[in-house]
Design a protein around this motif. Structure first.
Motif, PDB file in Angstrom:
ATOM      1  N   VAL A  36       0.871  -1.112   0.005  1.00  0.00           N
ATOM      2  CA  VAL A  36      -0.038   0.072   0.097  1.00  0.00           C
ATOM      3  C   VAL A  36       0.944   1.307  -0.215  1.00  0.00           C
ATOM      4  N   PHE A  37       1.813   1.238   0.773  1.00  0.00           N
ATOM      5  CA  PHE A  37       2.719   2.717   0.916  1.00  0.00           C
ATOM      6  C   PHE A  37       3.682   2.568   0.022  1.00  0.00           C
ATOM      7  N   ILE A  38       4.167   1.606  -0.826  1.00  0.00           N
ATOM      8  CA  ILE A  38       5.122   1.799  -1.941  1.00  0.00           C
ATOM      9  C   ILE A  38       4.288   1.843  -3.135  1.00  0.00           C
ATOM     10  N   VAL A  39       3.643   0.888  -3.529  1.00  0.00           N
ATOM     11  CA  VAL A  39       3.145   0.660  -4.751  1.00  0.00           C
ATOM     12  C   VAL A  39       1.811   1.864  -5.159  1.00  0.00           C
ATOM     13  N   VAL A  40       0.935   1.661  -4.150  1.00  0.00           N
ATOM     14  CA  VAL A  40      -0.243   2.490  -4.253  1.00  0.00           C
ATOM     15  C   VAL A  40       0.154   3.934  -3.943  1.00  0.00           C
ATOM     16  N   PHE A  41       0.886   4.475  -3.181  1.00  0.00           N
ATOM     17  CA  PHE A  41       1.713   5.771  -3.334  1.00  0.00           C
ATOM     18  C   PHE A  41       2.427   6.267  -4.333  1.00  0.00           C
ATOM     19  N   THR A  53      -7.126  10.910  -1.169  1.00  0.00           N
ATOM     20  CA  THR A  53      -8.093  10.900  -2.226  1.00  0.00           C
ATOM     21  C   THR A  53      -7.904   9.478  -2.795  1.00  0.00           C
ATOM     22  N   PHE A  54      -6.828   9.323  -3.405  1.00  0.00           N
ATOM     23  CA  PHE A  54      -6.763   8.043  -4.499  1.00  0.00           C
ATOM     24  C   PHE A  54      -7.081   6.715  -3.403  1.00  0.00           C
ATOM     25  N   LEU A  55      -6.514   6.770  -2.273  1.00  0.00           N
ATOM     26  CA  LEU A  55      -6.820   5.716  -1.481  1.00  0.00           C
ATOM     27  C   LEU A  55      -8.252   5.640  -1.082  1.00  0.00           C
ATOM     28  N   ALA A  56      -9.059   6.497  -0.874  1.00  0.00           N
ATOM     29  CA  ALA A  56     -10.328   6.486  -0.775  1.00  0.00           C
ATOM     30  C   ALA A  56     -11.173   5.913  -1.849  1.00  0.00           C
ATOM     31  N   ALA A  57     -10.690   6.380  -2.935  1.00  0.00           N
ATOM     32  CA  ALA A  57     -11.208   5.976  -4.498  1.00  0.00           C
ATOM     33  C   ALA A  57     -11.058   4.627  -4.640  1.00  0.00           C
TER      34      ALA A  57
END
Length: 70
Positions: A36-41, A53-57
């Motif tokens: 989550v914190f490396i790839v999604v960020f 905002t991206f995490l909420a989406a």
């Protein structure tokens, strides 16, 4: 998570009291947090969308993907 579920189903819930099972569960959650914190960020930065905002989406599809995987 699926492999751990299968192992518990075959050997019984007492296996969760063993230190190895706790390590396996901790490693699974650590790997998910790193993802989550490396790839999604990184993806949110590439898309130039604020991280929260991206995490909420992606929250709902993310939860469906990681709770129903086998």
């Amino acid at each position: 998570s699926g492999a751990l579920s299968l192992y518990v189903a075959q050997t019984g819930a007492l296996v969760l009291g063993q230190p190895l099972a706790a390590v396996v569960v901790a490693l699974m959650y650590a790997g998910l947090a790193i993802f989550v914190f490396i790839v999604v960020f990184g993806v949110s930065r590439l898309a130039r969308v604020p991280f929260l905002t991206f995490l909420a989406a992606i929250r709902e599809p993310f939860l469906i993907a990681f709770t129903t995987a086998r």
